[in-house]
Design a protein around this motif. Sequence first.
Motif, PDB file in Angstrom:
ATOM      1  N   UNK A   1       0.915  -1.175   0.221  1.00 10.66           N
ATOM      2  CA  UNK A   1       0.058   0.153   0.147  1.00 10.66           C
ATOM      3  C   UNK A   1       0.985   1.282  -0.060  1.00 10.66           C
ATOM      4  N   UNK A   2       0.756   1.993  -0.873  1.00 10.13           N
ATOM      5  CA  UNK A   2       1.529   3.000  -1.050  1.00 10.13           C
ATOM      6  C   UNK A   2       1.540   4.489   0.109  1.00 10.13           C
TER       7      UNK A   2
ATOM      8  N   UNK B   1       3.285   8.440   5.200  1.00 13.36           N
ATOM      9  CA  UNK B   1       4.405   7.324   4.782  1.00 13.36           C
ATOM     10  C   UNK B   1       4.821   6.669   5.944  1.00 13.36           C
ATOM     11  N   UNK B   2       4.664   7.190   7.248  1.00  9.22           N
ATOM     12  CA  UNK B   2       5.303   6.377   8.316  1.00  9.22           C
ATOM     13  C   UNK B   2       4.404   4.788   8.494  1.00  9.22           C
ATOM     14  N   UNK B   3       3.213   4.852   7.911  1.00 11.70           N
ATOM     15  CA  UNK B   3       2.750   3.564   7.603  1.00 11.70           C
ATOM     16  C   UNK B   3       3.185   2.637   6.593  1.00 11.70           C
ATOM     17  N   UNK B   4       4.313   2.817   5.780  1.00 12.54           N
ATOM     18  CA  UNK B   4       4.683   1.917   5.013  1.00 12.54           C
ATOM     19  C   UNK B   4       5.265   0.974   5.508  1.00 12.54           C
ATOM     20  N   UNK B   5       5.284  -0.196   4.756  1.00 12.02           N
ATOM     21  CA  UNK B   5       5.935  -1.437   5.107  1.00 12.02           C
ATOM     22  C   UNK B   5       7.519  -1.095   5.423  1.00 12.02           C
ATOM     23  N   UNK B   6       7.902  -0.648   4.135  1.00 11.23           N
ATOM     24  CA  UNK B   6       9.220  -0.214   3.994  1.00 11.23           C
ATOM     25  C   UNK B   6       9.660   1.030   4.794  1.00 11.23           C
ATOM     26  N   UNK B   7      10.752   1.071   5.584  1.00 11.74           N
ATOM     27  CA  UNK B   7      11.086   2.200   6.198  1.00 11.74           C
ATOM     28  C   UNK B   7      12.418   1.655   6.852  1.00 11.74           C
ATOM     29  N   UNK B   8      13.132   2.779   7.602  1.00  8.04           N
ATOM     30  CA  UNK B   8      14.497   2.511   8.009  1.00  8.04           C
ATOM     31  C   UNK B   8      14.797   1.322   8.981  1.00  8.04           C
ATOM     32  N   UNK B   9      13.757   1.119   9.839  1.00 13.87           N
ATOM     33  CA  UNK B   9      13.828   0.165  10.794  1.00 13.87           C
ATOM     34  C   UNK B   9      13.493  -1.146   9.782  1.00 13.87           C
ATOM     35  N   UNK B  10      12.538  -1.082   9.176  1.00  9.05           N
ATOM     36  CA  UNK B  10      12.307  -2.390   8.419  1.00  9.05           C
ATOM     37  C   UNK B  10      13.440  -3.053   7.532  1.00  9.05           C
ATOM     38  N   UNK B  11      14.066  -1.851   6.800  1.00  3.98           N
ATOM     39  CA  UNK B  11      15.175  -2.342   6.111  1.00  3.98           C
ATOM     40  C   UNK B  11      16.321  -2.745   6.920  1.00  3.98           C
TER      41      UNK B  11
ATOM     42  N   UNK C   1      11.358  -5.686  -3.590  1.00  2.00           N
ATOM     43  CA  UNK C   1      10.158  -4.682  -4.158  1.00  2.00           C
ATOM     44  C   UNK C   1       9.838  -4.641  -5.166  1.00  2.00           C
ATOM     45  N   UNK C   2       8.485  -4.684  -5.499  1.00  2.00           N
ATOM     46  CA  UNK C   2       7.723  -4.793  -6.882  1.00  2.00           C
ATOM     47  C   UNK C   2       6.633  -3.722  -6.655  1.00  2.00           C
ATOM     48  N   UNK C   3       6.742  -2.245  -7.425  1.00  2.00           N
ATOM     49  CA  UNK C   3       5.649  -1.565  -7.072  1.00  2.00           C
ATOM     50  C   UNK C   3       5.363  -0.600  -8.489  1.00  2.00           C
ATOM     51  N   UNK C   4       3.826  -0.318  -8.322  1.00  4.99           N
ATOM     52  CA  UNK C   4       3.667   0.475  -9.363  1.00  4.99           C
ATOM     53  C   UNK C   4       3.754   1.962  -9.119  1.00  4.99           C
ATOM     54  N   UNK C   5       4.022   2.420  -7.822  1.00  3.55           N
ATOM     55  CA  UNK C   5       3.923   3.604  -7.300  1.00  3.55           C
ATOM     56  C   UNK C   5       5.366   4.330  -7.583  1.00  3.55           C
ATOM     57  N   UNK C   6       5.206   5.371  -8.402  1.00  6.74           N
ATOM     58  CA  UNK C   6       6.531   6.155  -8.570  1.00  6.74           C
ATOM     59  C   UNK C   6       7.259   6.792  -7.049  1.00  6.74           C
ATOM     60  N   UNK C   7       6.027   7.298  -6.167  1.00 13.33           N
ATOM     61  CA  UNK C   7       6.298   7.601  -4.993  1.00 13.33           C
ATOM     62  C   UNK C   7       7.107   6.436  -4.121  1.00 13.33           C
ATOM     63  N   UNK C   8       6.541   5.239  -4.146  1.00  7.41           N
ATOM     64  CA  UNK C   8       7.181   4.167  -3.291  1.00  7.41           C
ATOM     65  C   UNK C   8       8.571   3.951  -3.713  1.00  7.41           C
ATOM     66  N   UNK C   9       8.682   3.867  -5.070  1.00  5.25           N
ATOM     67  CA  UNK C   9       9.818   3.636  -5.908  1.00  5.25           C
ATOM     68  C   UNK C   9      11.130   4.593  -5.427  1.00  5.25           C
TER      69      UNK C   9
ATOM     70  N   UNK D   1      10.706   6.504  -2.626  1.00  6.10           N
ATOM     71  CA  UNK D   1      11.139   6.321  -1.150  1.00  6.10           C
ATOM     72  C   UNK D   1      11.918   5.290  -0.933  1.00  6.10           C
ATOM     73  N   UNK D   2      11.807   4.095  -1.741  1.00  2.00           N
ATOM     74  CA  UNK D   2      12.833   3.122  -1.567  1.00  2.00           C
ATOM     75  C   UNK D   2      14.214   3.103  -1.945  1.00  2.00           C
ATOM     76  N   UNK D   3      14.243   4.213  -2.981  1.00  2.68           N
ATOM     77  CA  UNK D   3      15.740   4.312  -3.577  1.00  2.68           C
ATOM     78  C   UNK D   3      16.390   5.085  -2.411  1.00  2.68           C
ATOM     79  N   UNK D   4      15.593   6.081  -1.907  1.00  3.52           N
ATOM     80  CA  UNK D   4      16.162   6.827  -1.018  1.00  3.52           C
ATOM     81  C   UNK D   4      16.424   6.298   0.385  1.00  3.52           C
TER      82      UNK D   4
END
Length: 391
Positions: free
Chosen positions: A202-203, A208-218, A233-241, A243-246
Motif C-alpha cells: 500500500x503506497x 508515509x510512516x505507515x509504509x511497510x518499508x522504512x528505515x527500521x524495516x530495512x 520490492x515490486x511496485x507501480x507507485x512512483x512515490x514508493x519507488x 522512497x525505496x531508492x532514498x
Amino acid sequence: MPHLHLESFHPIALPAIEGDVAFDFIATSRGEGKESLIATRFRDREFFVLHKKSGEKDLLKSDKITRPSPNYLIKQALLAYAKHSGIAILDSNVDTAGENVHLKTHDALKSVDFFADNFPTDREVRVEVGFGSARHLLHQALLNPDVLFIGLEIHKPSIEQALKQITIQNLTNIMVLDYDARLFLELIPSNTLSRIYVHFPVPWDKKPHRRVIGDVFVEEALRTLAPQGRLELRTDSENYYRFALETYSHPAYARFEVRKNQEIAIVSKYEDRWKRMEKNIYDVTLINDFESPKKVLEGQFIFNETPINDAILPKLERQTFRREWGFLNTEASFDIREGGWMLRLAMGSFDRPEHLYLIVENGKARYFPTQPVRSSANLKAHILLNELLHG
Ligand SMILES: C[S@@+](CC[C@H](N)C(=O)[O-])C[C@H]1O[C@@H](n2cnc3c(N)ncnc32)[C@H](O)[C@@H]1O
C-alpha cells in the motif's frame, strides 16, 4: 466484519459455556462512550466480543485488536453469546453455514508464538509480506518444494482465501501468519532468510510512516537476510519507488538493483490492474552482503510479584508516556465486572506500535490476548509499565 444487531443487550452471568465457546468475564469502559468487552475462548484462541450501542441498536461484533482468524471463530462466538443470553437477533451478516473445511483442518495457519518459540531453520526460508490474493506465494511454493514460505498478511479474507488454496493445491511448504510484517521481522534470527518479497505494498502517500518499508524495516531485513539474500520490492507507485531508492541509499546499507517493467512469471491482481492502465512497474531489490551478529534481547514480559494497588488506575488512565526508545499509551480503561480492571495499550516503537490489553485481577497483571512481541522497544515499554503499576 461479522456482527449481530440485538433487540437489547444484557450481560450474562459469567463464567459461562455455550457449546464449544467459553465466556470468562466482561469488562466495561470507564468514562464516555460505553462499550463492553466479553472475554471469549474458542479452541485455543482468546479474544474479545465487543458490545456497543449503534444508534438505537445494540451491536455485537469482534474487538479489532484481539480479532481472531478465521472469521468462523468470531461468528460462532457471536451466535453463542446471543443464544446463551436468549436475546433476539434483529439482523446480522453472520451466516450459519458450517465451518469451511479448508480452514478447519488447516495447520498452515500459525500463531506468532510458533515463530517466537522456535523459528524454523531446517531449510531455506523465504517471507512474503502482504501476499493479498496469494498468487505469487502459491506459485513460488509450487515451484520450490524444498523451500519454506512464510506468508504474512493482515487482511483476514485474504488469509482465508490463501488457506483454501493451500489445501486445494496440497502444499505443505507454506506457513501463513496474520501479523504485521514490520513487527514480525524482529522475531527472526539473524542471517536466516534467503528472500523477502514485498509486492505492491500500500503506497500510503499521505501517511508515509505507515509504509511497510522504512528505515527500521530495512535494517531488520538486512539483519534477517543471509549473505546474498534479497529484499524484493515490486511496485507501480512512483512515490514508493523513489522512497525505496532514498531509503536504500543510506550509506550503511548494501547494494541494490533497479529494473523497470520487468515481466515475471506470475502476475498478481494488482499488477493486472496497473498493466491495463499502462503504468510502469518498478523492481527495487536490496541485496545483503554481510553476516549480521546474533540478535540478543535481554528481558522477559514478567510483572513484579508485589500486588498492584487498584488506587493506581486513575493515575494511569488515558496517558501517553514518551521516551527516546518509543512510548506507552493507555488508550482506554475498563472495569471488570467479575473483579479487577483492564487497560487498552499501545506500546513500543513509534512507527510499529503494538496494540493489546493489560488485565489486572487480584493485584496481578497479565497481557491479553498474548504477550507483546519480543522487540527491544516493547521490552522497554514493559519495564516502564511494570514500574508505573507498582507506583
Ligand atoms: C496492495 S495489496 C498487494 C497484495 C499482493 N502482494 C499483490 O501483489 O497483489 C497490499 C497487501 O499488503 C497487506 N499489508 C499491508 N500492510 C501490511 C503489514 N504491515 N504486514 C502484512 N501485510 C500488510 C494488505 O492487507 C494488502 O493485502
